[in-house]
Motif scaffolding. Structure first.
Motif, PDB file in Angstrom:
ATOM      1  N   TYR A  18      16.481 -19.634  -1.326  1.00  0.00           N
ATOM      2  CA  TYR A  18      15.022 -19.527  -1.188  1.00  0.00           C
ATOM      3  C   TYR A  18      14.346 -19.885  -2.505  1.00  0.00           C
ATOM      4  N   ASP A  19      14.884 -19.317  -3.606  1.00  0.00           N
ATOM      5  CA  ASP A  19      14.314 -19.565  -4.949  1.00  0.00           C
ATOM      6  C   ASP A  19      14.329 -21.050  -5.306  1.00  0.00           C
ATOM      7  N   VAL A  20      15.507 -21.669  -5.053  1.00  0.00           N
ATOM      8  CA  VAL A  20      15.656 -23.092  -5.405  1.00  0.00           C
ATOM      9  C   VAL A  20      14.643 -23.922  -4.619  1.00  0.00           C
ATOM     10  N   ASN A  21      14.576 -23.685  -3.312  1.00  0.00           N
ATOM     11  CA  ASN A  21      13.625 -24.424  -2.468  1.00  0.00           C
ATOM     12  C   ASN A  21      12.196 -24.209  -2.970  1.00  0.00           C
ATOM     13  N   ASP A  22      11.929 -22.919  -3.342  1.00  0.00           N
ATOM     14  CA  ASP A  22      10.583 -22.573  -3.794  1.00  0.00           C
ATOM     15  C   ASP A  22      10.233 -23.261  -5.120  1.00  0.00           C
ATOM     16  N   THR A  23      11.218 -23.275  -6.041  1.00  0.00           N
ATOM     17  CA  THR A  23      10.997 -23.916  -7.342  1.00  0.00           C
ATOM     18  C   THR A  23      10.631 -25.381  -7.149  1.00  0.00           C
ATOM     19  N   PHE A  24      11.397 -26.067  -6.295  1.00  0.00           N
ATOM     20  CA  PHE A  24      11.123 -27.484  -6.033  1.00  0.00           C
ATOM     21  C   PHE A  24       9.716 -27.662  -5.459  1.00  0.00           C
ATOM     22  N   ARG A  25       9.410 -26.748  -4.499  1.00  0.00           N
ATOM     23  CA  ARG A  25       8.108 -26.858  -3.836  1.00  0.00           C
ATOM     24  C   ARG A  25       6.983 -26.674  -4.846  1.00  0.00           C
ATOM     25  N   CYS A  26       7.109 -25.592  -5.681  1.00  0.00           N
ATOM     26  CA  CYS A  26       6.045 -25.284  -6.668  1.00  0.00           C
ATOM     27  C   CYS A  26       5.874 -26.410  -7.669  1.00  0.00           C
ATOM     28  N   ALA A  27       6.985 -27.029  -8.060  1.00  0.00           N
ATOM     29  CA  ALA A  27       6.901 -28.098  -9.061  1.00  0.00           C
ATOM     30  C   ALA A  27       6.538 -29.428  -8.412  1.00  0.00           C
ATOM     31  N   ALA A  28       6.196 -29.374  -7.117  1.00  0.00           N
ATOM     32  CA  ALA A  28       5.843 -30.564  -6.341  1.00  0.00           C
ATOM     33  C   ALA A  28       6.912 -31.636  -6.453  1.00  0.00           C
ATOM     34  N   ILE A  29       8.171 -31.140  -6.487  1.00  0.00           N
ATOM     35  CA  ILE A  29       9.277 -32.091  -6.534  1.00  0.00           C
ATOM     36  C   ILE A  29       9.754 -32.309  -5.105  1.00  0.00           C
ATOM     37  N   GLU A  30       9.825 -33.550  -4.751  1.00  0.00           N
ATOM     38  CA  GLU A  30      10.271 -33.831  -3.394  1.00  0.00           C
ATOM     39  C   GLU A  30      11.781 -33.672  -3.322  1.00  0.00           C
ATOM     40  N   ALA A  31      12.249 -32.680  -2.574  1.00  0.00           N
ATOM     41  CA  ALA A  31      13.695 -32.476  -2.450  1.00  0.00           C
ATOM     42  C   ALA A  31      13.981 -32.020  -1.026  1.00  0.00           C
ATOM     43  N   PRO A  32      15.117 -32.462  -0.469  1.00  0.00           N
ATOM     44  CA  PRO A  32      15.416 -31.990   0.885  1.00  0.00           C
ATOM     45  C   PRO A  32      15.615 -30.472   0.865  1.00  0.00           C
ATOM     46  N   GLU A  33      15.014 -29.789   1.821  1.00  0.00           N
ATOM     47  CA  GLU A  33      15.129 -28.327   1.905  1.00  0.00           C
ATOM     48  C   GLU A  33      16.612 -27.946   2.074  1.00  0.00           C
ATOM     49  N   ILE A  34      17.101 -27.024   1.237  1.00  0.00           N
ATOM     50  CA  ILE A  34      18.502 -26.588   1.386  1.00  0.00           C
ATOM     51  C   ILE A  34      18.541 -25.600   2.554  1.00  0.00           C
ATOM     52  N   PRO A  35      19.380 -25.894   3.576  1.00  0.00           N
ATOM     53  CA  PRO A  35      19.373 -24.990   4.731  1.00  0.00           C
ATOM     54  C   PRO A  35      19.930 -23.608   4.364  1.00  0.00           C
ATOM     55  N   CYS A  36      19.471 -22.592   5.076  1.00  0.00           N
ATOM     56  CA  CYS A  36      19.902 -21.226   4.745  1.00  0.00           C
ATOM     57  C   CYS A  36      21.323 -20.916   5.209  1.00  0.00           C
ATOM     58  N   CYS A  37      22.068 -21.943   5.518  1.00  0.00           N
ATOM     59  CA  CYS A  37      23.507 -21.892   5.826  1.00  0.00           C
ATOM     60  C   CYS A  37      23.944 -20.717   6.697  1.00  0.00           C
ATOM     61  N   GLN A  38      23.277 -20.499   7.790  1.00  0.00           N
ATOM     62  CA  GLN A  38      23.665 -19.498   8.782  1.00  0.00           C
ATOM     63  C   GLN A  38      23.891 -18.119   8.166  1.00  0.00           C
ATOM     64  N   THR A  39      23.151 -17.803   7.125  1.00  0.00           N
ATOM     65  CA  THR A  39      23.379 -16.505   6.486  1.00  0.00           C
ATOM     66  C   THR A  39      23.089 -15.361   7.453  1.00  0.00           C
ATOM     67  N   GLU A  40      22.133 -15.609   8.356  1.00  0.00           N
ATOM     68  CA  GLU A  40      21.784 -14.562   9.317  1.00  0.00           C
ATOM     69  C   GLU A  40      22.995 -14.246  10.214  1.00  0.00           C
ATOM     70  N   LEU A  41      23.655 -15.352  10.640  1.00  0.00           N
ATOM     71  CA  LEU A  41      24.831 -15.204  11.497  1.00  0.00           C
ATOM     72  C   LEU A  41      25.951 -14.480  10.754  1.00  0.00           C
ATOM     73  N   THR A  42      26.143 -14.886   9.491  1.00  0.00           N
ATOM     74  CA  THR A  42      27.181 -14.253   8.671  1.00  0.00           C
ATOM     75  C   THR A  42      26.884 -12.771   8.502  1.00  0.00           C
ATOM     76  N   GLN A  43      25.610 -12.442   8.255  1.00  0.00           N
ATOM     77  CA  GLN A  43      25.232 -11.034   8.085  1.00  0.00           C
ATOM     78  C   GLN A  43      25.574 -10.242   9.342  1.00  0.00           C
ATOM     79  N   LYS A  44      25.272 -10.832  10.502  1.00  0.00           N
ATOM     80  CA  LYS A  44      25.534 -10.145  11.770  1.00  0.00           C
ATOM     81  C   LYS A  44      27.033  -9.872  11.928  1.00  0.00           C
ATOM     82  N   LYS A  45      27.808 -10.914  11.620  1.00  0.00           N
ATOM     83  CA  LYS A  45      29.268 -10.801  11.729  1.00  0.00           C
ATOM     84  C   LYS A  45      29.768  -9.710  10.780  1.00  0.00           C
TER      85      LYS A  45
END
Ligand code: GDP
Length: 396
Positions: A35-62
């Motif tokens: 989230y931080d990395v994506n946010d840093t890029f966004r705030c600095a107006a740097i165009e970068a592909p959004e890093i997906p949250c890699c199914q962390t929700e699913l992992t948490q559930k498991k």
């Protein structure tokens, strides 16, 4: 007594719980970092592909569901088989003491859920009257509680027995004695409720009888509702056959029938493993702690020790190994995700670095152009000044 392995199970369980807590922390940290990395890029107006949250929700559930399982300290071992095959005696033999009444035949047509308690005295609770806790001081009292005429067939009786009197119960092993499987009552629902989350199943067969369709039928009802049926077969009362001379023929007949049962009713393990799960025992000898004197008795004594070890190992395997594998799997996935994130960051950095160099080059060339423009203007000016002075002096 293979009590050591139950202790090992508890140690492993505690360690695994710690591992799962740490994995949960890492998963949380990874989620926050992404989230931080994506946010840093966004705030600095740097165009970068959004890093997906890699199914962390699913992992948490498991992780949560496994932790719930690991928090269940109990190791559940269920016994089934026909009446008088020796289920209660076998449970007592494993416990090393006469806890359950035996020889009651059809009287115990209910599920007996046997667990340890820290209280100094045993207690008994029926599903019908869960608010009434009856104290039980002796097997006689338990016998009369189980003989209670108000106890419906297939009801559930929970017996809590002082842990200090039984090392296995002290290790949170729970034993379930089920009603004889020749009963043809409608008790499928209760079977499933009682047995579905068992870690191990033990089919107890009377050595003097043959494996019947009723036993297969009983197990078939459970089988469809349980994940990995971990089944052992005990051909009990083997002392009565073994002392009869020439037991080899009977043994082979039993073996053939049991192997067929395993093949048809369990997630059939390989041939060798099937044979390692069939035991010819005498629960009574073990319970009475008869000192083995004849070769046949010594053999049965050894077989019982092997059975206890195999049972403990198998319960340990079915309880811990899947969670160890899941932990490894999640570790692999998390590090894969960390690597993906790191690559995405370094790609973006490189791209930014490349862009910076290009801007610098562009700026440099702009400045250079400006500089050369200025100097040509200066030259022009100087030339003009020189020309002007020349022209003036010629005119004078
Ligand atoms: P359950 O109905 O399946 O729980 O069977 P029980 O444990 O009540 O045993 C039925 C009868 O078989 C009792 O009289 C036991 O004493 C007897 N019994 C149990 N195990 C053995 C054994 O290994 N050898 C012999 N000879 N008798 C046994």
């Amino acid at each position: 007594m293979a009590a050591g392995i139950y202790d090992q199970f508890n140690d492993t369980r505690t360690k695994l719980l710690q591992v799962y807590k740490e994995l949960k922390d890492v998963t949380n940290d990874l989620e926050i970092t992404i989230y931080d990395v994506n946010d840093t890029f966004r705030c600095a107006a740097i165009e970068a592909p959004e890093i997906p949250c890699c199914q962390t929700e699913l992992t948490q559930k498991k992780l949560d569901s496994v932790m719930k399982m690991l928090n269940r300290t109990q190791m559940k071992i269920s016994f089934f088989g026909r009446n008088s095959s020796g289920k209660s005696t076998l449970i007592n033999a494993l416990l090393g003491s006469n806890v359950l009444p035996s020889g009651m035949g059809h009287v115990t047509n209910c599920f007996v859920h046997l667990q340890g308690t820290d209280l100094p005295e045993g207690t008994c609770v029926t599903a019908k009257e869960p608010h009434i806790i009856r104290p039980i001081h002796s097997v006689m009292e338990l016998t009369s509680a189980l003989q209670d005429e108000h106890l419906a067939t297939n009801s559930v009786v929970t017996v809590s027995w002082p842990k200090k009197e039984c090392s296995l119960l002290a290790r949170d092993v729970v034993m379930i004695d089920s009603p004889g499987c020749e009963l043809d009552n409608e008790f499928d629902v209760e079977i499933k409720n009682q047995l579905k989350d068992s870690d191990v199943f033990i089919l107890v067969i009377n050595a003097e009888c043959s494996l019947t369709r009723g036993e297969s039928e009983f197990f078939r009802k459970v089988k469809n509702d349980i994940s990995a049926a971990n089944v052992f077969i005990v051909i009990n009362r083997w002392d009565l056959i073994d002392n009869d001379g020439a037991p080899e023929k009977v043994k082979n007949q039993h073996l053939e029938k049991c192997k067929e049962f395993m093949r048809n009713n369990t997630h059939a393990p390989c041939k060798d493993e099937v044979e390692r799960k069939i035991f010819f025992l005498s629960a009574q000898e073990k319970l009475r702690q008869t000192k083995p004197s004849t070769p046949a008795q010594k053999e049965r004594h050894k077989a019982f020790a092997t059975f206890e070890k195999a049972l403990a190992r198998s319960a340990f395997n079915s309880k811990c190994i899947p969670h160890i594998n899941t932990a490894m799997d999640i570790c692999g996935r998390l590090s894969e995700n960390i690597e993906k994130m790191s690559k995405s960051i370094s790609d973006t950095r490189k791209r930014i670095a490349g862009t910076k160099a290009e801007i610098k080059r562009k700026h440099d060339s702009l400045i250079q152009e400006l500089r050369s423009n200025i100097s040509s203007i200066e030259e022009e000016v100087q030339r003009t000044v020189f020309q002007f002075e020349n022209n003036v002096s010629e005119a004078l």
